[in-house]
Design an enzyme around this catalytic site. Sequence first.
Site, PDB file in Angstrom:
ATOM      1  N   LYS A   9      24.559   1.774 -33.977  1.00 14.07           N
ATOM      2  CA  LYS A   9      24.656   2.671 -32.820  1.00 14.07           C
ATOM      3  C   LYS A   9      26.107   2.833 -32.342  1.00 14.07           C
ATOM      4  O   LYS A   9      26.996   2.069 -32.758  1.00 14.07           O
ATOM      5  CB  LYS A   9      23.755   2.129 -31.696  1.00 14.07           C
ATOM      6  CG  LYS A   9      22.250   2.144 -32.063  1.00 14.07           C
ATOM      7  CD  LYS A   9      21.383   1.708 -30.877  1.00 14.07           C
ATOM      8  CE  LYS A   9      19.901   1.739 -31.219  1.00 14.07           C
ATOM      9  NZ  LYS A   9      19.052   1.361 -30.066  1.00 14.07           N
ATOM     10  N   TYR A  49      14.019  10.042 -31.197  1.00 12.92           N
ATOM     11  CA  TYR A  49      13.375   9.141 -30.241  1.00 12.92           C
ATOM     12  C   TYR A  49      12.258   9.850 -29.456  1.00 12.92           C
ATOM     13  O   TYR A  49      11.925   9.445 -28.338  1.00 12.92           O
ATOM     14  CB  TYR A  49      14.408   8.551 -29.286  1.00 12.92           C
ATOM     15  CG  TYR A  49      15.148   7.345 -29.841  1.00 12.92           C
ATOM     16  CD1 TYR A  49      14.459   6.183 -30.217  1.00 12.92           C
ATOM     17  CD2 TYR A  49      16.533   7.333 -29.981  1.00 12.92           C
ATOM     18  CE1 TYR A  49      15.125   5.074 -30.707  1.00 12.92           C
ATOM     19  CE2 TYR A  49      17.211   6.227 -30.469  1.00 12.92           C
ATOM     20  CZ  TYR A  49      16.498   5.101 -30.832  1.00 12.92           C
ATOM     21  OH  TYR A  49      17.153   3.993 -31.310  1.00 12.92           O
ATOM     22  N   ASN A 112      22.588  -1.547 -27.628  1.00 16.93           N
ATOM     23  CA  ASN A 112      22.120  -2.742 -28.351  1.00 16.93           C
ATOM     24  C   ASN A 112      22.390  -2.715 -29.855  1.00 16.93           C
ATOM     25  O   ASN A 112      21.666  -3.309 -30.641  1.00 16.93           O
ATOM     26  CB  ASN A 112      20.652  -3.034 -28.019  1.00 16.93           C
ATOM     27  CG  ASN A 112      19.710  -1.920 -28.432  1.00 16.93           C
ATOM     28  OD1 ASN A 112      20.141  -0.929 -28.995  1.00 16.93           O
ATOM     29  ND2 ASN A 112      18.433  -2.088 -28.156  1.00 16.93           N
ATOM     30  N   HIS A 115      19.528   0.127 -34.566  1.00 15.62           N
ATOM     31  CA  HIS A 115      18.125   0.548 -34.611  1.00 15.62           C
ATOM     32  C   HIS A 115      17.564   0.147 -35.962  1.00 15.62           C
ATOM     33  O   HIS A 115      18.276   0.184 -36.963  1.00 15.62           O
ATOM     34  CB  HIS A 115      17.996   2.071 -34.478  1.00 15.62           C
ATOM     35  CG  HIS A 115      16.668   2.593 -34.963  1.00 15.62           C
ATOM     36  ND1 HIS A 115      15.549   2.595 -34.173  1.00 15.62           N
ATOM     37  CD2 HIS A 115      16.279   3.066 -36.176  1.00 15.62           C
ATOM     38  CE1 HIS A 115      14.527   3.062 -34.888  1.00 15.62           C
ATOM     39  NE2 HIS A 115      14.941   3.358 -36.110  1.00 15.62           N
ATOM     40  N   GLU A 126      11.693   8.367 -40.913  1.00 13.05           N
ATOM     41  CA  GLU A 126      13.075   8.281 -40.422  1.00 13.05           C
ATOM     42  C   GLU A 126      14.070   8.475 -41.571  1.00 13.05           C
ATOM     43  O   GLU A 126      15.133   9.079 -41.391  1.00 13.05           O
ATOM     44  CB  GLU A 126      13.287   6.937 -39.717  1.00 13.05           C
ATOM     45  CG  GLU A 126      12.497   6.840 -38.414  1.00 13.05           C
ATOM     46  CD  GLU A 126      12.639   5.489 -37.715  1.00 13.05           C
ATOM     47  OE1 GLU A 126      13.363   4.612 -38.231  1.00 13.05           O
ATOM     48  OE2 GLU A 126      12.022   5.323 -36.653  1.00 13.05           O
TER      49      GLU A 126
HETATM   50  P1  ATP Z   1      15.214   0.744 -31.698  1.00 16.12           P
HETATM   51  O1  ATP Z   1      14.048   1.725 -31.744  1.00 16.12           O
HETATM   52  O2  ATP Z   1      16.470   1.344 -31.151  1.00 16.12           O
HETATM   53  O3  ATP Z   1      15.387   0.041 -33.007  1.00 16.12           O
HETATM   54  P2  ATP Z   1      13.539  -1.223 -30.555  1.00 16.12           P
HETATM   55  O4  ATP Z   1      12.533  -0.772 -31.567  1.00 16.12           O
HETATM   56  O5  ATP Z   1      13.888  -2.672 -30.511  1.00 16.12           O
HETATM   57  O6  ATP Z   1      14.872  -0.417 -30.678  1.00 16.12           O
HETATM   58  P3  ATP Z   1      12.192   0.491 -28.667  1.00 16.12           P
HETATM   59  O7  ATP Z   1      11.091   0.006 -27.809  1.00 16.12           O
HETATM   60  O8  ATP Z   1      11.867   1.357 -29.842  1.00 16.12           O
HETATM   61  O9  ATP Z   1      13.044  -0.795 -29.112  1.00 16.12           O
HETATM   62  O10 ATP Z   1      13.230   1.260 -27.727  1.00 16.12           O
HETATM   63  C1  ATP Z   1      14.201   2.153 -28.254  1.00 16.12           C
HETATM   64  C2  ATP Z   1      15.499   1.970 -27.519  1.00 16.12           C
HETATM   65  O11 ATP Z   1      15.312   2.347 -26.161  1.00 16.12           O
HETATM   66  C3  ATP Z   1      15.976   0.519 -27.463  1.00 16.12           C
HETATM   67  O12 ATP Z   1      16.783   0.189 -28.555  1.00 16.12           O
HETATM   68  C4  ATP Z   1      16.739   0.472 -26.163  1.00 16.12           C
HETATM   69  O13 ATP Z   1      18.083   0.872 -26.345  1.00 16.12           O
HETATM   70  C5  ATP Z   1      16.029   1.485 -25.309  1.00 16.12           C
HETATM   71  N1  ATP Z   1      15.090   0.774 -24.421  1.00 16.12           N
HETATM   72  C6  ATP Z   1      13.903   0.246 -24.741  1.00 16.12           C
HETATM   73  N2  ATP Z   1      13.303  -0.332 -23.690  1.00 16.12           N
HETATM   74  C7  ATP Z   1      14.156  -0.156 -22.658  1.00 16.12           C
HETATM   75  C8  ATP Z   1      14.130  -0.509 -21.275  1.00 16.12           C
HETATM   76  N3  ATP Z   1      13.104  -1.180 -20.746  1.00 16.12           N
HETATM   77  N4  ATP Z   1      15.193  -0.157 -20.512  1.00 16.12           N
HETATM   78  C9  ATP Z   1      16.235   0.525 -21.046  1.00 16.12           C
HETATM   79  N5  ATP Z   1      16.313   0.901 -22.347  1.00 16.12           N
HETATM   80  C10 ATP Z   1      15.303   0.560 -23.129  1.00 16.12           C
HETATM   81 MG    MG Z   2      12.007   1.258 -31.857  1.00 10.88          MG
END
Ligand code: ATP
Ligand code: MG
Length: 137
Positions: A9, A49, A112, A115, A126
Amino acid sequence: MERTLSIIKPDAVAKGVIGKILDRFESNGLKIAATKKLQLTRQDAEAFYAIHRERPFFNDLVDFMVSGPVVVSVLEGENAVAKNRDLMGATNPQEAAPGTIRADFAENIDANAVHGSDSLENAANEIKFFFSGRELS
Ligand code: ATP
Ligand code: MG
């Protein structure tokens, strides 16, 4: 043998840790089948997303994903989907296990570092979103 999609990211690209993150994959049995650096458009990020469209953090997530270039890669290996998720660590870096990518390179839940696809089915979609057949042969 599985394939999964990884995104380094904008926060991690800006920090200059592309190589360190790609090394985590290669050092843990995942081959880089394809990789490229690109700037997502807002339309790209919203489509990628789309599953989170109704969540309160959606606009912040899209803003963040277009804030700078990303590196998208196809990782290949045994149990690639789950292995990549293990290497990434928990979504919130504060909760990520020591030695994971998010524990070592991420600041907070918004920025973070990486992804990773969360299922084989999403991985296939994807990968198609970012790579053409000729980039992956
Ligand atoms: P990614 O899809 O980015 O790999 P992930 O699968 O661990 O991450 P998801 O639940 O898919 O987590 O959420 C997608 C992204 O949205 C996260 O990477 C994070 O940056 C953001 N996100 C998720 N939950 C929260 C939250 N509670 N508050 C703020 N941002 C969030
Ligand atoms: Mg995810």
